[in-house]
Structure formats: structure tokens, C-alpha cells
Design an enzyme around this catalytic site. Structure first.
Site, mmCIF file in Angstrom:
data_model
loop_
_atom_site.group_PDB
_atom_site.id
_atom_site.type_symbol
_atom_site.label_atom_id
_atom_site.label_comp_id
_atom_site.label_asym_id
_atom_site.label_seq_id
_atom_site.Cartn_x
_atom_site.Cartn_y
_atom_site.Cartn_z
ATOM 1 C CG ASP A 1 -71.014 58.726 113.534
ATOM 2 O OD1 ASP A 1 -70.402 57.835 112.923
ATOM 3 O OD2 ASP A 1 -72.216 58.982 113.337
ATOM 4 C CG ASP B 1 -72.162 61.171 110.345
ATOM 5 O OD1 ASP B 1 -72.245 61.527 109.155
ATOM 6 O OD2 ASP B 1 -73.073 60.579 110.937
ATOM 7 C CG ASN C 1 -75.625 60.062 107.603
ATOM 8 O OD1 ASN C 1 -74.694 59.861 108.378
ATOM 9 N ND2 ASN C 1 -76.846 60.331 108.033
ATOM 10 C CG HIS C 2 -74.986 64.138 109.744
ATOM 11 N ND1 HIS C 2 -75.874 65.086 110.185
ATOM 12 C CD2 HIS C 2 -75.450 62.951 110.218
ATOM 13 C CE1 HIS C 2 -76.820 64.512 110.909
ATOM 14 N NE2 HIS C 2 -76.581 63.212 110.940
ATOM 15 C CG HIS D 1 -70.965 57.082 107.748
ATOM 16 N ND1 HIS D 1 -70.393 57.553 108.908
ATOM 17 C CD2 HIS D 1 -72.295 57.385 107.848
ATOM 18 C CE1 HIS D 1 -71.309 58.115 109.670
ATOM 19 N NE2 HIS D 1 -72.481 58.022 109.049
#
Length: 534
Positions: free
Chosen positions: A88, A116, A148-149, A197
Site C-alpha cells: 500500500d 491502494d 480495494n481503495h 491485494h
């Protein structure tokens, strides 16, 4: 200054801090002199480092050109060693520059990022533009996976959408969302490691399952695509108390926790050595999980590349370098970066509630000039307990009407003071790091600056526990707005109720209104006497 030092208003006070870049680059500056069809990487690196911005057309060109390359790639990438794997980034552009110092120049080093890139940090758009520019230059040696972001739901809830609108426009944000939907979901490195991820899924049996996903969309809240982006290893991974392969992920509010037996079964079935993933902050920047029985290699490895996450975690970051069948972990610490107020507020907007609260406090203090004896002399007359008579219409010129009007104005000032207090507390709220008790840091923490925050949250584990609710799948946009309006309405109602119940404020209002009323009565009597004498 206070110590008598003379400071020129024409020069920067702290000269070693480079001045921000205030102008957008010309096309000659933007395009590379080596290849005029590609952006100038060295210029972009320095320009973003100075908080510079591009023109909207230049930013859109980078995003669209990067999207075309990403769209042409498969769901499941394949690449050989040597390669450097990164976790990330979360909008920490200055730490991303440090990452490239530690990991190697992208022109000479192969990179795989696990997603991310945006949210939480305040330099997300710079991270996107620079990484996409690198992808344009090195499409076959730098790879970007989806986290996921990288979706509309989370970027709208956290900081990325607001950042795009503040620094550029909503058009840039929409282009980024379209580009995020083109990001590949997973990679197989050196035919040995599955890189994703999040984690495994009950629906993930073979690598072919990843290839069959329709990735060009907003991630769903359940299913294989969701789990690849959201799943985590169990906290007691390798020492499970249950035989279940998958357990509902109560921390995230969606997807699953996967167990050590689930990881071993998947690796053995697909002839893989380990799962390399990101998604979770780590104190040391990485974590090696229990080794498999067959290979003696860690079944799962977590890499996190955002040091001092959110400026409070105090964690190290790490990258994983794999070369000649040797795996090395390189750690690095955070780099100083420019400061942004929460939600990109300017200092004047942020400080207005503080100023308003203090002004109303001063006004009330000025009005509150009566002595204890005066208060005792001016207690209201008791009313007979008989049945109350209906209110009579009041003459607007009467002393009683004017007395009540003054009293109501004083009480209104008190209510206004409480409202400013509520707004000031709203300004102090750290929306990206809410404490478990009431969703706020202790009052005044931000006024103490970095030291105050360090005292409020002292170590990695404290920060992680405090931030757990922000690791969950956020509520819908409509629900967030509704909840925010309800909280603000309740806070203002509470402020008004507190003002109404403030006995000191009521005493001040009564005293001043009575003084004003008695003054008018005295003037009226004097006027009547003068009339009679005339």
C-alpha cells in the site's frame, strides 16, 4: 517576532523549505526531450515534490494513456524475477519517492505494486499521475494491481474524490475511476508466487477462476472479486481453533478471513510456493506467516509500503526484492511532507469557529458585570400558585416587552456561543483517524500539533485499534450524508439546550434586561415630571 528578530515580509521565514510550485507547466516542460510522445518523468517528480499541479489536459492525458495500457493487460499478470514487490502507498507521495530510492530506479528495476495508491494520505493524485506516467514509460517492467481503495465507493467516502476536486476537478476524478476499473487483479511471479491485494476466497480454486472475472466494473460487496481485494488471513493464522477454511471478516464488514489450511490447500493445488499480499498495516512493514509443511516457505507474506501510516502509526515500510531465488526485505522510514488540514480546509475556514467562539465568550464576559449583591437584589418575584392566567397581548412600547427582548437577545448570544463551540469541535475532528470513544481525538489535540497527536496515540497498536472502524467497508454515500446531518442537528440542539440551561447566562440576561427596564421607567417618570412642571 517575540524575541525581537526582524523578519522580512518579502522573504520566506524558513529558507531551507522549498517554495511550492505555483504555476502549471508549459507543454515544453511537460513532454520529455528524449521522447516527445511521453511525459518528462524527471520534471514530474520534482514538480509534484514541490506540490505543483498540471493543467487538466496534461493530467487527463496521463490518466487516459495509462488506462489504455492497463486495459490491454489480462486479469492475471505473469512476470519473471528479478522483481521488487510493493504494498500500500495510500497517497504518501513523498514516501513513494523514498521507496524508489530504496528499491531502485524504475528505469533499471522491475516493480510490481499491489494496489491502494489513493485515499487516507493527501497526495493521492500525485501518486496516481506519477505511477501512471511510469507505466507509460515502462509498460513491460512496471505493473500495477488493483486494491480495494481503487473504487468509487471508498474514494468518495475517504479523501481521494475531495482531493481531486480541490486540486483539479471532478472530471479528473471520473477519469481516475475509469482507469481503476482497468487495473489487473492478480499476478503470478516467477511461476511461484500469487500476488494479490487482499486474499483468498471460497470461490477461488484455481488460477483460471481469476482469469474469468469481469474486472471492468465497480467491485461488488461479495464474491470472488470482492475477496481478492478485501480478504485477510486470520489473526490466529496457523493456530486456528476452528477447522473452517473461511470465516466472515468481521473487521472489514465484508469478505472473509482465510485460514492456514485454506492457504496450504490452495498453494498445493496450484503448485505455488506462497501468497504475497498487502492490505494490512504492519509495524515492521512486513509480516511472514506460518511456513507450509511441504516447502518450509512462509505460506503468506504481507507487505506494507506506507511508513508512519496516517502520520500516527509510527510503522516502518518495506518492499520485497526477489532475485536469483533469494528474497530480501528492505525497510525504510517516513519522509517529511507538507501539512494539510483535514479535508483540505484552508486555515481561515478552519479557524473561523475558534474566532467566533472566543468573540461570543468575550461579549458574554463583558455583559456579565453584576455583583453578587446585585444578583441577590434582583431575584425574580415569586408567582402565586393559583391557576395561570392566559398571556395577554403586550404593548411593544412597554418596559416589560423591551425587557424581554433584551433578555432574549442575551440568550441568543449564549446559544450562538454554544453553536460556535460545536463548529470548533467539528474543526478539531480528525476524520481520517477517529477514536473509538465518540469519533474524535481529545479536544485541543490538533492545536498541540504533531506532539499532541503523538501523545494521544503512542504506538502502532494503539493507532491500529483506533483506526479499525476505518478499515471496514464504508456505508453508502446517502447513509453517510444522512448520518452527518443527524449528528450535526443533534449537536446544535444540544448546544441550544445547554445555553437554555446555563443559569449564569440567564442571570446576566435578567440583570441587564431589568437594568434596561428600570432605566426606561426612570426616564419616563422624569419626562412626565418635566411635562407637569411645564
Amino acid at each position: 517576532m517575540e524575541d525581537g528578530t526582524q523578519v522580512s515580509t518579502l522573504e520566506r521565514v524558513i529558507k531551507e523549505v522549498q517554495a511550492p510550485a505555483l504555476s502549471t507547466p508549459t507543454d515544453e516542460m511537460f513532454w520529455s526531450p528524449e521522447d516527445p510522445s511521453k511525459p518528462n518523468l524527471q520534471f514530474l517528480k520534482q514538480h509534484f515534490y514541490r506540490e505543483g499541479r498540471l493543467t487538466e489536459e496534461q493530467a487527463l492525458w496521463i490518466i487516459h494513456a495509462g488506462t489504455q495500457i492497463l486495459r490491454s493487460e489480462p486479469n492475471l499478470l505473469e512476470m519473471d524475477a528479478p522483481i521488487t514487490v510493493c504494498g500500500d502507498v495510500h497517497g504518501q507521495y513523498y514516501d513513494l519517492m523514498k521507496l524508489f530510492e530504496v528499491g531502485g530506479d524504475p528505469s533499471e528495476t522491475r516493480y510490481l505494486f499491489l494496489g491502494d495508491y489513493v485515499d487516507r494520505g493527501y497526495f493521492s493524485i500525485e501518486c496516481v499521475l506519477y505511477l501512471w506516467a511510469l507505466k507509460i514509460w515502462y509498460p513491460n517492467s512496471l505493473w500495477l494491481l488493483r486494491g480495494n481503495h481503487e473504487c468509487r465507493h471508498l474514494t468518495d467516502y475517504f479523501t481521494f474524490k475531495l482531493e481531486c476536486k480541490h486540486k483539479y476537478s471532478e472530471r479528473i476524478y471520473e477519469a481516475c475511476i475509469e482507469s481503476f476499473c482497468a487495473l489487473p487483479l492478480a499476478a503470478v511471479m516467477n511461476k511461484q508466487f500469487l500476488c494479490i491485494h487482499g486474499g483468498l476466497s471460497p470461490e477461488l480454486h484455481t488460477l483460471e477462476d481469476i482469469k474469468s472475472i469481469d474486472r471492468f466494473r465497480e467491485p461488488p460487496t461479495h464474491g470472488l472479486m470482492c475477496d481478492i481485494l478485501w480478504a485477510d488471513p486470520l489473526e490466529e493464522f496457523g493456530q486456528e481453533k476452528t477447522g473452517d477454511y473461511f470465516v466472515h471478516n468481521s473487521v472489514r464488514g465484508c469478505s472473509y478471513f482465510f485460514s492456514y489450511p485454506a492457504a496450504c490447500a490452495f498453494l498445493e493445488k496450484n503448485n505455488l510456493l506462497s501468497i504475497i499480499r498487502a492490505h494490512e498495516a504492519q509495524d515492521a512493514g512486513y509480516r511472514m506467516y506460518r511456513k507450509t509443511r511441504t516447502t518450509g516457505f512462509p505460506s503468506v507474506m504481507t507487505i506494507f509500503s506506507a511508513p508512519n501510516y496516517l502520520d500516527v502509526y509510527n510503522n516502518k515500510a518495506a518492499v520485497l526484492k526477489y532475485e536469483n531465488n533469494v528474497m530480501n526485505i528492505r525497510q525504510f522510514n517516513c519522509t517529511p511532507h507538507p501539512y494539510w488540514l483535514p479535508n483540505f480546509m484552508d486555515v481561515f475556514t478552519w479557524s473561523l469557529p475558534f474566532v467566533g467562539e472566543k468573540i461570543t465568550d468575550m461579549l458574554i464576559a463583558i455583559l456579565n458585570t453584576c455583583s453578587k449583591e446585585e444578583l441577590e437584589d434582583e431575584t425574580p418575584t415569586s408567582v402565586s400558585p393559583s391557576a395561570p392566567s392566559p398571556p395577554l397581548p403586550m404593548d411593544v412600547e412597554s418596559s416589560e416587552f423591551k425587557r424581554r427582548a433584551i433578555k432574549n437577545k442575551i440568550l441568543a448570544i449564549g446559544r450562538l456561543s454554544r453553536v460556535f463551540q460545536v463548529l470548533r469541535e467539528e474543526s478539531e475532528r480528525v476524520t481520517e483517524l477517529k477514536t473509538a470513544a465518540g469519533g474524535r481525538l481529545p479536544a485541543g489535540t490538533l492545536m498541540l500539533g504533531a506532539e499532541g497527536i503523538k501523545q494521544a496515540i503512542t504506538n502502532f497498536e494503539d493507532a491500529r485499534k483506533v483506526d479499525l472502524q476505518n478499515e471496514r467497508l464504508p456505508p453508502s454515500h446517502e447513509e453517510v450524508i444522512k448520518r452527518s446531518e443527524e449528528e450535526r442537528r443533534a449537536a446544535l440542539e444540544r448546544a441550544q439546550q445547554e445555553a437554555d440551561n446555563d443559569t449564569g447566562l440567564a442571570t446576566v440576561a435578567r440583570r441587564i434586561s431589568m437594568s434596561a427596564g428600570s432605566g426606561r421607567s426612570r426616564r419616563q417618570r422624569d419626562a412626565a415630571r418635566e411635562t407637569r412642571e411645564a
